[in-house]
Write a protein that holds these residues in place. Structure first.
Motif, mmCIF file in Angstrom:
data_model
loop_
_atom_site.group_PDB
_atom_site.id
_atom_site.type_symbol
_atom_site.label_atom_id
_atom_site.label_comp_id
_atom_site.label_asym_id
_atom_site.label_seq_id
_atom_site.Cartn_x
_atom_site.Cartn_y
_atom_site.Cartn_z
ATOM 1 N N LEU A 1 -2.252 2.005 -13.345
ATOM 2 C CA LEU A 1 -1.902 2.876 -12.231
ATOM 3 C C LEU A 1 -2.687 2.503 -10.978
ATOM 4 N N GLY A 2 -3.984 2.245 -11.137
ATOM 5 C CA GLY A 2 -4.808 1.864 -9.995
ATOM 6 C C GLY A 2 -4.356 0.571 -9.358
ATOM 7 N N LEU B 1 -0.934 1.154 -7.514
ATOM 8 C CA LEU B 1 -1.033 1.949 -6.290
ATOM 9 C C LEU B 1 -1.695 1.174 -5.159
ATOM 10 N N ILE B 2 -2.795 0.516 -5.440
ATOM 11 C CA ILE B 2 -3.508 -0.210 -4.388
ATOM 12 C C ILE B 2 -2.741 -1.461 -3.973
ATOM 13 N N ASN C 1 0.407 -1.991 -3.936
ATOM 14 C CA ASN C 1 1.572 -1.633 -3.129
ATOM 15 C C ASN C 1 1.203 -0.952 -1.817
ATOM 16 N N TRP D 1 -0.393 1.997 -1.412
ATOM 17 C CA TRP D 1 -0.338 3.459 -1.452
ATOM 18 C C TRP D 1 -1.732 4.032 -1.616
ATOM 19 N N LYS D 2 -2.530 3.924 -0.577
ATOM 20 C CA LYS D 2 -3.935 4.364 -0.655
ATOM 21 C C LYS D 2 -4.050 5.877 -0.768
ATOM 22 N N ARG D 3 -3.157 6.596 -0.122
ATOM 23 C CA ARG D 3 -3.216 8.069 -0.212
ATOM 24 C C ARG D 3 -2.897 8.541 -1.623
ATOM 25 N N ALA D 4 -1.909 7.924 -2.243
ATOM 26 C CA ALA D 4 -1.572 8.294 -3.618
ATOM 27 C C ALA D 4 -2.723 7.948 -4.557
ATOM 28 N N PHE D 5 -3.367 6.807 -4.333
ATOM 29 C CA PHE D 5 -4.526 6.438 -5.142
ATOM 30 C C PHE D 5 -5.645 7.463 -4.965
ATOM 31 N N PHE E 1 -4.767 10.627 -6.898
ATOM 32 C CA PHE E 1 -5.010 10.483 -8.332
ATOM 33 C C PHE E 1 -6.504 10.464 -8.639
ATOM 34 N N GLY F 1 -8.140 0.024 -9.346
ATOM 35 C CA GLY F 1 -8.130 0.056 -7.881
ATOM 36 C C GLY F 1 -8.920 -1.091 -7.287
#
Length: 93
Positions: free
Chosen positions: A21-22, A25-26, A28, A30-34, A37, A82
């Motif tokens: 998941l980390g 997210l990173i 792609n 998507w820092k806010r989504a990371f 989470f 991440g």
């Protein structure tokens, strides 16, 4: 496979899921989504720790199991994933 090995398998799966998941997210962007989470994992860990404080030893076993088998390994995996995702994204361009 005995129950002792299954616990370690579940912990490894939690780390792996958090890492995947980390990285996704990173990588792609998507820092806010990371961050969401990561905050959710930290709040879950803090909440379970606070729940453990007010319980007797027998009552706090389930909270300790949830914390040590699911939440902390997934948080560790999320942080490591991440970091790897950030490194891969930085290296790619």
């Amino acid at each position: 496979m005995g129950p002792e090995q299954r616990v370690y398998l579940i912990m490894f799966a939690s780390v792996l899921a958090g890492a995947l998941l980390g990285v996704l997210l990173i990588r792609n962007g998507w820092k806010r989504a990371f961050g969401a989470f990561a905050a959710a994992h930290l709040f879950a860990a803090i909440g379970l720790m606070l729940a453990l404080q007010g319980r007797s030893q027998a009552d706090g076993v389930m909270y300790a199991i949830l914390l040590s088998v699911f939440v902390l390994p997934a948080t560790l995996g999320l942080a490591m994933g991440g970091g790897v995702g950030w490194w891969l994204r930085r290296r790619a361009g």
